[in-house]
Design an enzyme around this catalytic site. Structure first.
Site, PDB file in Angstrom:
ATOM      1  N   HIS A  58      56.812  30.222  36.503  1.00 27.76           N
ATOM      2  CA  HIS A  58      55.431  30.689  36.345  1.00 27.76           C
ATOM      3  C   HIS A  58      54.705  30.014  35.177  1.00 27.76           C
ATOM      4  O   HIS A  58      53.664  30.482  34.734  1.00 27.76           O
ATOM      5  CB  HIS A  58      55.362  32.210  36.194  1.00 27.76           C
ATOM      6  N   ARG A  87      40.238  33.649  28.095  1.00 27.88           N
ATOM      7  CA  ARG A  87      40.363  32.732  26.959  1.00 27.88           C
ATOM      8  C   ARG A  87      40.109  31.320  27.453  1.00 27.88           C
ATOM      9  O   ARG A  87      39.963  31.082  28.646  1.00 27.88           O
ATOM     10  CB  ARG A  87      41.787  32.799  26.404  1.00 27.88           C
TER      11      ARG A  87
END
Lengths: 165, 509
Positions: free
Chosen positions: B234, B291
């Site tokens: 991931h 972000r």
């Protein structure tokens, strides 16, 4: 100078003679002319028969590699002359090689207990850090003299775990 | 605009933000831990202050200390970079309470997107397509009923999750109970929150994300997509823009959904909406990252925009200086994340001293690098060294350019994953863009081929000659019988060469 060079498991006999930046190499009996110029520390530019190579010497821990183009070759060089000179010099700490923990972690396995004979590159201790296991290998052929940690022990980065003599 | 900005981060991203500030005439304040005193971001900033000991909780996660330094230095705003405090709503809130502008979204939007179940509820209300499943935490009985309804296989995920933790794929009803309980306890351990939910398992999805940009006056646009399907555990390994499977029609649809997601969550500043895309090119909302992303440079190269400049302008209260119609994509960009890790040893981190660093350059090559020759990579943080990014007219040339740049790149002293990129870039499936999130695991399950054996043999002779030449030209006294260490040898190559020549002279006499 005559060298015994092991590259990727194959041993070559190699003689070098220098003439300016040109070297006459006799590699396993066949003669090759090599033009060699250092470009940076541990980096040489070689021209062999018009072909240009940038070669790098790379040392990571106990491993020593020569990188040619994109390919990495584990390499060891034996210089019979320096073998003689080393034998005559006092055997100090140089004969003992330490195995240090590369990072904080936990000893999960001891592969070579104290007193066992090991080859260069043979696994001695397995440590686990950041959920990854890492086999720490013997830097030389010899005997595991000292093993300062047991399985399950927490270790700090740089801590000496074993000594091989 | 701000006069002074504090960067609450380290490594390449801190340097990236410092560079943007300098370009905009903004003074910069760096913060650093004990082990980062000699780091690049410290030397590049106008001011630098010690945070504390190496562990992140004592340094880069220390909110009170960072705010104290901001006040003391007179910084008006804080850029959090990525990681560390970048997605921490408490930090965003503490900044605004201290009268310091947090360069990012409002805390409320971070909180909403930080909870996967709340985010799914909000997206459901906004009509955004998401992976079928529940939008709230479930008990085991509810999970069993839902799984039977939507059909196996299913995924169990932690509501507070991320990075693959608290995530389990369940293939059949028999495995549900044990997987559910494992996911719950893992979620509790990792996030201090055992809430888990369930969604349909999408087989071999592609990971495609949309970059959004919103100002604080209700305007929001999207800057095209990035494909990040090449992943390991991931974690993204290679990213590119645009995605080879997204055409203009699909881009517009995904972009509209992403903008809708941003607007419905009260979002401001730069953000990324992540989607899973199935084999039929259906896309599903996965999560929103609140972000600046690691992979933002590929978007910068294809749009010609500077995302950090835009972040600063948005945070200073400006309206978006461009409209959706102004966003044009040009060419193709690729990014490789270069890590200090050993692909031949289970990707074990390889911190240590960088003894040699040879970096690529030339047309279309950008490197956002956080290290230098002589720097010791600390073992306390993420082992990413650098991001190598290329831009070219099309994907084929971008791959060739990246291969060229990777071949110019050399790091000595520590292990890196450069070899892994050579393998991926040469892979025919990658070149044909047949990639999904399982691509890299499949590639790594096959041993690296020993292609070009005769070529290798030829090079091995060259390697033997080179090894002897290195031995002949390094300082004699420092070498062992078996040459295994050059750590302190050959500080002065020129004199080593002279010595070798003298040795030769002696022998020939």
């Amino acid at each position: 100078m005559i060298y015994e060079v092991s590259v990727a498991g194959k041993t070559h006999k190699l003689e070098l003679q220098r003439h300016g930046s040109s070297w006459r190499c006799t590699l396993d009996g066949s003669e090759i002319t090599v033009d060699a110029v250092p470009t940076r520390e541990n980096v040489l530019s070689l021209i062999i028969g018009g072909k240009s190579y940038e070669v790098k010497e790379e040392v990571v821990g106990a491993e020593s590699n020569v990188v040619v183009g994109n390919q990495r070759f584990p390499a060891t060089v034996r210089d019979p002359r320096s073998l003689r000179s080393r034998r005559s010099s006092a055997a100090g700490a140089e004969g003992v090689k330490k195995i240090n923990a590369p990072m904080p972690g936990k000893v999960v396995r001891v592969l070579a207990p104290a007193g066992s004979e090991v080859d260069a590159g043979q696994g001695v201790i397995v440590i686990e850090a950041m959920k990854m296991q890492n086999e720490l290998k013997s830097p030389k052929k010899g005997v595991v003299k000292k093993l300062t940690v047991a399985e399950g022990a927490a270790v700090d980065a740089g801590q000496t775990l074993a000594e091989v003599e | 605009m701000f006069n002074k900005v504090l960067i609450a981060n380290r490594g390449e991203i801190a340097l990236r933000v410092i560079r943007a500030c300098k370009e905009m005439g903004i003074a910069t304040v760096a913060v650093f831990s004990d082990v980062d005193r000699a780091a690049l971001h410290v030397t590049a900033a106008d001011e630098a202050y010690l945070l504390g000991p190496a562990p992140a909780r004592d340094s880069y996660l220390n909110i009170a200390k960072i705010l104290e330094i901001a006040r003391r230095s007179g910084a008006q705003a804080i850029h959090p970079g990525y990681g560390f405090l970048s997605e921490n709503p408490q930090f965003a809130r503490a900044c605004s309470e201290a009268g310091i502008k947090f360069i990012g979204p409002p805390a409320s939007a971070m909180e909403l997107m930080g909870s996967k179940t709340r985010a799914r509820q909000a997206m459901q209300a906004a009509g955004v397509p998401f992976v079928p499943g529940s939008s709230k935490g479930l008990a085991l009985g509810e999970a069993e009923a839902l799984a039977n309804q939507i059909g196996y296989p299913v995924m169990i995920k932690a509501a507070a999750g991320g990075g693959g933790k608290g995530m389990r794929m369940v293939a059949s009803p028999a495995d549900l109970k044990s997987s559910f309980e494992t996911a719950q306890s893992e979620a509790q351990r990792s996030f201090d929150d055992s809430e888990v939910y369930l969604e349909k398992y999408i087989a071999n999805p592609r990971h495609i994300e949309i970059q959004v940009l919103a100002d604080e006056h209700g305007n929001a646009i999207f800057l095209g997509e990035r494909e990040c399907s090449v992943q390991r555990r991931h974690q993204k390994v290679i990213e590119e823009a645009p995605s080879p499977i997204v055409d203009e029609e699909m881009r517009q649809r995904m972009g509209a959904v992403a903008v809708q997601a941003a607007k419905s969550s009260g979002y401001a500043n730069a953000g990324t909406v992540e989607f899973l895309v199935d084999g039929e090119r259906n896309f599903y909302f996965l999560e929103m990252n609140t972000r600046l992303q690691v992979e933002h440079p590929v978007t910068e190269l294809v749009t010609g925009l500077d995302l950090v400049h835009l972040q600063l302008r948005i945070a200073a209260g400006e309206t978006l200086p461009l409209s959706q119609a102004d966003v044009r994509l040009r060419g193709h960009a690729l990014e490789c994340r270069i890590y200090a890790e050993d692909p031949d040893n289970n990707f074990f981190p390889s911190p240590g001293k960088i003894r040699r660093l040879i970096q690529p350059s030339g047309p279309g090559v950008r490197e956002d690098c956080g290290v230098y020759e002589g720097w010791t990579v600390p073992l306390d943080y993420d082992p990413m060294l650098s991001k190598l990014i290329v831009h070219a007219p099309d994907r084929k040339m971008a791959i060739a350019r990246m291969q060229r740049a990777i071949n110019e790149y050399f790091v000595g002293g520590i292990k890196t994953n450069l070899g892994l990129f050579r393998r991926i870039l040469a892979n025919l499936d990658f070149q044909a863009a047949r990639i999904d999130t399982g691509f890299l695991d499949r590639l790594l399950s096959v041993p690296a081929d020993q292609a070009g054996a005769s070529h290798t043999n030829n090079l091995s002779n060259t390697a033997a000659i080179a090894a002897a030449l290195f031995s002949a030209t390094s300082k004699p006294g420092l070498n062992g019988t078996v040459k295994t260490s050059n750590g302190n040898a050959s500080q002065n190559e020129a004199s080593a060469w002279k010595k070798a020549a003298r040795t030769e002279g002696v022998r020939e006499r």
